[in-house]
Write a protein that holds these residues in place. Structure first.
Motif, PDB file in Angstrom:
ATOM      1  N   GLU A  72       0.910  -1.229   0.250  1.00  0.00           N
ATOM      2  CA  GLU A  72      -0.212  -0.254   0.057  1.00  0.00           C
ATOM      3  C   GLU A  72       0.787   1.377   0.014  1.00  0.00           C
ATOM      4  OE1 GLU A  72      -2.557  -0.495   2.809  1.00  0.00           O
ATOM      5  OE2 GLU A  72      -0.720  -0.353   4.520  1.00  0.00           O
ATOM      6  N   ILE A  73       0.581   2.274  -0.184  1.00  0.00           N
ATOM      7  CA  ILE A  73       1.025   3.824  -0.136  1.00  0.00           C
ATOM      8  C   ILE A  73       0.008   4.371   0.312  1.00  0.00           C
ATOM      9  CG2 ILE A  73       1.730   5.943  -1.958  1.00  0.00           C
ATOM     10  CD1 ILE A  73       2.716   4.064  -4.342  1.00  0.00           C
ATOM     11  N   LEU A  74       0.719   5.717   1.574  1.00  0.00           N
ATOM     12  CA  LEU A  74      -0.359   6.406   2.152  1.00  0.00           C
ATOM     13  C   LEU A  74       0.192   8.082   0.824  1.00  0.00           C
ATOM     14  CD1 LEU A  74      -2.949   6.895   3.706  1.00  0.00           C
ATOM     15  CD2 LEU A  74      -1.414   7.224   5.391  1.00  0.00           C
ATOM     16  N   ILE A  75      -1.180   8.499   0.863  1.00  0.00           N
ATOM     17  CA  ILE A  75      -1.168   9.288   0.277  1.00  0.00           C
ATOM     18  C   ILE A  75      -1.479  10.342   1.086  1.00  0.00           C
ATOM     19  CG2 ILE A  75      -0.831  11.776  -2.216  1.00  0.00           C
ATOM     20  CD1 ILE A  75      -0.916   8.426  -3.738  1.00  0.00           C
ATOM     21  N   THR A  76      -0.813  11.775   1.368  1.00  0.00           N
ATOM     22  CA  THR A  76      -1.499  12.974   1.989  1.00  0.00           C
ATOM     23  C   THR A  76      -1.046  14.485   1.311  1.00  0.00           C
ATOM     24  OG1 THR A  76       0.091  13.405   3.738  1.00  0.00           O
ATOM     25  CG2 THR A  76      -1.539  11.865   4.245  1.00  0.00           C
TER      26      THR A  76
END
Length: 155
Positions: free
Chosen positions: A15-19
């Motif tokens: 997974e990747i978390l983008i903010t």
């Protein structure tokens, strides 16, 4: 120059978390993801379909400098105005499998809002292949363009 859009990819996870915090009110940030005319402007893509509802679908198409067309599509599984969109994302005619995306929109103040995107890939290898592309730079450029285009709607 520091990138405003943050990408967090933990080793060994699929997974990747983008903010990103935008200098935009929540309703305008959300419009940037759901109004075809605005999406086309900041993404530089042709919006063929964008059904913003549960069980809706979407389809975009871009043309590269050589004139080749590239398609992207998916299904919207969850849609809550000004809160969240859950959808699939597929790049047509590539070795990348479909990914699952959780988009969340949060108001921080009257003039700022936060965007969070949690992407789940089929495997760690697929996620790592995506990260080898100029992914971080591309999403930062797109988000910078989003803020520029949508800021004009505030006036």
């Amino acid at each position: 120059m520091e990138l405003k859009t943050k990408i967090h990819a933990e080793d060994g996870k699929q997974e990747i978390l983008i903010t990103r915090v935008f200098d935009l009110p929540l309703h305008l940030l959300f419009r940037a993801y759901v109004e075809p005319e605005i999406v086309a402007q900041w993404m530089g893509t042709k919006v063929l379909k964008l059904e913003n509802k549960k069980h809706g679908s979407w389809q975009f198409e871009t043309t590269d400098p050589k004139g080749n067309k590239h398609g992207f599509n998916g299904v919207i599984h969850e849609f809550e105005p000004n809160r969240k969109i859950t959808r699939t994302f597929e790049m047509e005619h590539t070795p990348f499998p479909v990914q699952l995306e959780f988009l969340e929109f949060e108001s921080l103040s009257e003039e700022t809002s936060k965007f969070t995107m949690h992407i789940v890939y089929k495997s760690v290898a697929d996620r790592d292949r995506m990260l080898q592309l100029p992914f971080a730079q591309g999403i930062n450029m797109a988000h910078n363009q989003l803020e520029k285009v949508v800021s004009m709607l505030k006036e």
